[in-house]
Design an enzyme around this catalytic site. Structure first.
Site, PDB file in Angstrom:
ATOM      1  N   ASP A   1      42.676  38.958  45.967  1.00 21.82           N
ATOM      2  CA  ASP A   1      42.102  38.130  44.900  1.00 21.82           C
ATOM      3  C   ASP A   1      43.163  37.633  43.927  1.00 21.82           C
ATOM      4  OD1 ASP A   1      42.565  40.687  43.893  1.00 21.82           O
ATOM      5  OD2 ASP A   1      40.440  41.198  43.792  1.00 21.82           O
TER       6      ASP A   1
ATOM      7  N   GLU B   1      31.537  41.311  43.192  1.00 22.09           N
ATOM      8  CA  GLU B   1      30.803  42.089  42.193  1.00 22.09           C
ATOM      9  C   GLU B   1      29.382  42.396  42.683  1.00 22.09           C
ATOM     10  OE1 GLU B   1      32.290  43.293  39.730  1.00 22.09           O
ATOM     11  OE2 GLU B   1      33.269  41.842  38.415  1.00 22.09           O
TER      12      GLU B   1
ATOM     13  N   ASN C   1      32.286  49.724  39.243  1.00 20.32           N
ATOM     14  CA  ASN C   1      30.905  49.348  39.570  1.00 20.32           C
ATOM     15  C   ASN C   1      30.708  49.159  41.077  1.00 20.32           C
ATOM     16  OD1 ASN C   1      32.249  47.004  40.067  1.00 20.32           O
ATOM     17  ND2 ASN C   1      31.158  45.745  38.580  1.00 20.32           N
TER      18      ASN C   1
ATOM     19  N   HIS D   1      32.738  47.380  43.089  1.00 22.79           N
ATOM     20  CA  HIS D   1      33.207  46.116  43.665  1.00 22.79           C
ATOM     21  C   HIS D   1      34.430  46.329  44.555  1.00 22.79           C
ATOM     22  CE1 HIS D   1      35.797  45.153  39.857  1.00 22.79           C
ATOM     23  NE2 HIS D   1      36.626  45.467  40.836  1.00 22.79           N
TER      24      HIS D   1
END
Ligand code: GLP
Length: 241
Positions: free
Chosen positions: A67, A143, A136, A138
Site C-alpha cells: 500500500d 479496512e 482492527n 485490516h
C-alpha cells in the site's frame, strides 16, 4: 494455518526472516509482497543483515508493496516508499526494476491501481505475501467493511487507522491521510504462500479473530483462513487469546 509463537516481538520478526531467507535461497527470483508499519522493522533489520552478508541474495527478487498513502509524495519521509527505501531497498541495493510500488500522487488513481495489478500479473503473481495486521484486523489497507475489494483500489481509512498512522505524520491526526492505495484481498489470497507477522497486545484480538474459524469482511484478515498456506509469526502478547 500454522502459528509460531516467540517470547518477544524481535524474535518473532527474526523467525519470519529466517523462513523468508530460506525461501529466497531456494528461489532467488521470488516475487514478494511487502508490508510497512512498526511491526516489520526488526524483520527488515534482519533482511539488511542478510543482504550485507550475501550481496547476491536479493539481486533477482521482485517486490510489490501492499500500500501507499494518497497525496503523500514518494520522497516525503512519511511515505511508505521512503520507509522502504530506508528500511530495505537502499541497504539491499534493490534496483528500480525490481521494485513495484503504488504512486499515491498519480493523476488517475484508479488507473494507477490497474497498472499495479497488471505489473503483478506480468511478474507471474505474488509468490510470498508478507503481511502485517491492523489492530482492527485490516491487511494492507483493506479496512473492515461490508464488502472488500479483490483488486488494488483506493481505500478510505478508518479513523482508528488514521489515529494509528498519526505517528508517521508528526503525531498529528489532522495530517494523517484519509485515503490510501491498497493491494486488494484477492491479490493477497492469490499469493502462493502467506506469512503474517503480528506482535504486541494491541494485536491480540485481531489475531484471535483471524484464527477463529469464522470468516467475515468485518475482520479482513479472517479471509486468510481460506488460504491453504498461511503461517503466523507471533509474540506471546499477540497470541494470548
Ligand atoms: C498500516 C499498514 C498495514 C500494517 C498496519 C500495522 O495500516 N497499511 O499494512 O500491517 O499498519 O502497522 P503496525 O505494524 O505499525 O502496527
Amino acid at each position: 494455518m500454522t502459528a509460531h509463537v516467540y517470547a518477544t516481538a524481535v524474535e518473532a520478526a527474526e523467525g519470519l526472516a529466517v523462513a523468508l531467507i530460506e525461501d529466497i535461497r531456494r528461489r532467488p527470483d521470488l516475487v514478494l509482497a511487502l508490508p510497512t508499519g512498526a511491526t516489520p522493522l526488526p524483520l527488515y533489520a534482519a533482511l539488511r543483515r542478510a543482504a550485507h552478508e550475501g550481496p547476491d541474495l536479493m539481486v533477482h527478487l521482485r517486490t510489490f508493496n501492499l500500500d501507499e498513502f494518497v497525496g503523500v509524495p514518494a520522497d516525503d519521509t512519511a511515505s511508505y516508499r521512503s520507509y522502504m527505501n530506508r528500511e530495505l531497498f537502499h541497504a539491499a541495493h534493490l534496483s528500480a526494476r525490481q521494485i513495484g510500488f503504488l504512486d499515491g500522487c498519480a493523476e488517475d488513481l484508479d488507473e494507477e491501481c490497474r497498472r499495479y495489478d497488471q505489473r503483478i500479473a506480468q511478474a507471474g503473481g505474488i509468490d510470498v505475501a508478507v503481511l502485517g495486521l491492523g489492530r482492527n484486523g485490516h491487511i494492507g489497507f483493506n479496512e473492515p467493511a461490508e464488502m472488500l475489494h479483490a483488486h488494488t483500489h483506493v481505500a478510505v481509512l478508518d479513523e482508528s487507522t488514521r489515529l494509528a498512522n498519526a505517528r508517521w505524520f508528526g503525531d498529528a491526526v489532522s495530517r494523517a491521510p484519509r485515503q490510501a492505495l491498497s493491494m486488494g484481498v484477492g491479490i493477497m489470497l492469490g499469493a502462493r504462500r502467506i506469512m503474517l507477522l503480528a506482535t504486541g497486545a494491541a494485536k491480540a484480538q485481531a489475531v484471535a479473530q483471524l484464527r477463529s474459524g469464522v470468516v467475515t469482511t468485518r475482520v479482513p484478515a479472517s479471509l486468510l483462513q481460506c488460504h491453504p498456506d498461511v503461517t503466523l509469526w507471533l509474540d506471546e502478547d499477540a497470541a494470548r487469546f
